[in-house]
Design an enzyme around this catalytic site. Structure first.
Site, PDB file in Angstrom:
ATOM      1  CB  CYS A  40      24.364 -27.593  46.149  1.00  0.00           C
ATOM      2  SG  CYS A  40      25.452 -26.499  47.101  1.00  0.00           S
ATOM      3  CB  CYS A  67      25.829 -21.822  45.547  1.00  0.00           C
ATOM      4  SG  CYS A  67      26.718 -22.890  46.703  1.00  0.00           S
ATOM      5  CB  CYS A  70      26.849 -26.345  43.656  1.00  0.00           C
ATOM      6  SG  CYS A  70      25.548 -25.088  43.700  1.00  0.00           S
ATOM      7  CB  CYS A 317      13.060 -44.690  23.528  1.00  0.00           C
ATOM      8  SG  CYS A 317      14.489 -44.227  24.515  1.00  0.00           S
TER       9      CYS A 317
END
Length: 351
Positions: A40, A67, A70, A317
């Site tokens: 954010c 928010c 964001c 992996c």
């Protein structure tokens, strides 16, 4: 709720806006009553005013509201309306050479388009549109049209300008591409941040997190090994891997079936084959892999082959750790490695 012992780590990630923590946690700010992503852009709260959650749902249930800066309830790296509009416009007329008036006709600010495309794709909108034109140029050349016809149809009056632009985007001059392959690269959004997938019409060659260190070198090595041009685009295998990744992150898929191509030495390929045999939710050490190959002293070579894997998640992996139980390394970042292992373990325990 996330254990308190992780708070300091997550708070540091919040201060540094670290993209590798996207999807790993959300932060609730007691003083404002909102919750945010790790990246954010808003002013950062004090440590004592933060609470951390694994999911947006947990933050909502704790009475935090999302928010507005964001937008934690939207997809990470969500495509903006401007990006969507311009990508659609390019697809409707990919040979178009964009001018200021074209942006005005769409009520789009040219500087905003440049900035948003740079953030999203690592190139400006003009560079994106040029790459798309060059993709058509390559198709024309391969279908038998002459270089001069292709040059003029894509809007380049100067042959040297056309060749320079072609080389910069494709990695080879047009006359050198007659016998080469074409690979397409596409951006894929995931729970843990964006990935890049590169493939042809048959298989996937590369799948990596966009912020992986050294990704540019990986792409260049792929281009050289395959003697290929790499252009923006979508193929059936790319569509397939995107769908399978969505299922994997939703917890409904454990085995990937999208065709892949492995480019490596015989030893590297043998290591990668062993990785695919590690069941989801389990781990093996580098030494375990070496023993399974009948080369118990080759654990360092196993570690190097593990690090050379170019198909993140698909060739798992992340399931290889140190013999002492430490996570070891991971190209996508240890935070992602830990999340992936936890995600797979939860899935296994539920079944």
């Amino acid at each position: 709720m996330i254990p308190a012992e992780r708070y300091e780590e997550y708070y540091k990630a919040l201060l540094e806006k670290r993209t590798e923590y996207e999807g790993v946690f959300y932060v609730g700010v007691k003083t404002t009553g909102v919750f945010c992503r790790p990246t954010c852009p808003a002013r950062k709260p004090k440590f004592e005013n933060c609470e951390f959650y694994e999911t947006a749902q947990q933050a909502l249930l704790a009475s935090y509201r999302p928010c507005q800066r964001c937008r934690p309830l939207s997809h990470p790296n969500h495509v903006s309306e401007i990006v969507r509009l311009l990508v659609e416009a390019v697809e409707n007329n990919p040979e178009k050479r964009w001018k200021e008036q074209d942006f005005r006709d769409l009520s789009v600010d040219e500087s905003t388009a440049r900035r948003q495309f740079k953030k999203r794709f690592g190139m400006t909108f003009v560079e994106y549109a040029r790459a798309r034109r060059m993709g058509l140029a390559l198709k024309n050349i391969r279908s038998g049209r002459t270089i001069i016809d292709t040059q003029l149809s894509t809007g380049y009056e100067s042959s040297s300008g056309f060749r320079d632009a072609f080389s910069r985007i494709m990695g080879a001059a047009p006359t050198l591409l007659e016998n080469s392959k074409v690979l397409k690269a596409s951006w894929i959004d995931t729970r843990l941040g964006p990935m890049i997938a590169i493939g042809d019409e048959n298989t996937i060659y590369l799948l990596e997190f966009v912020d992986r260190r050294g990704l540019e070198r990986e792409v260049e090595r792929l281009r050289q090994k395959t003697k290929s041009a790499i252009i923006p685009g979508i193929t059936e295998p790319i569509q397939s891997i995107e769908s399978e990744l969505n299922e994997y992150f939703d917890g409904t898929l454990t085995v990937f079936t999208t065709p892949i191509s492995l480019l490596g030495s015989p030893f590297q390929k043998s290591v990668w084959e062993q990785l695919t045999k590690i069941p989801p939710g389990e781990t093996r050490s580098y030494s375990d892999i070496a023993v399974s190959l009948g080369k118990p002293t080759a654990f360092r070579a196993v570690a190097q082959a593990n690090g050379a894997n170019q198909l993140a998640i698909v060739i798992p992996c992340h399931r290889v750790i140190n013999a002492n139980g430490d996570l070891g390394g991971y190209g996508g970042g240890l935070t992602r490695k830990e999340w992936l292992l936890h995600h797979e373990k939860k899935k296994r325990l539920r079944h």
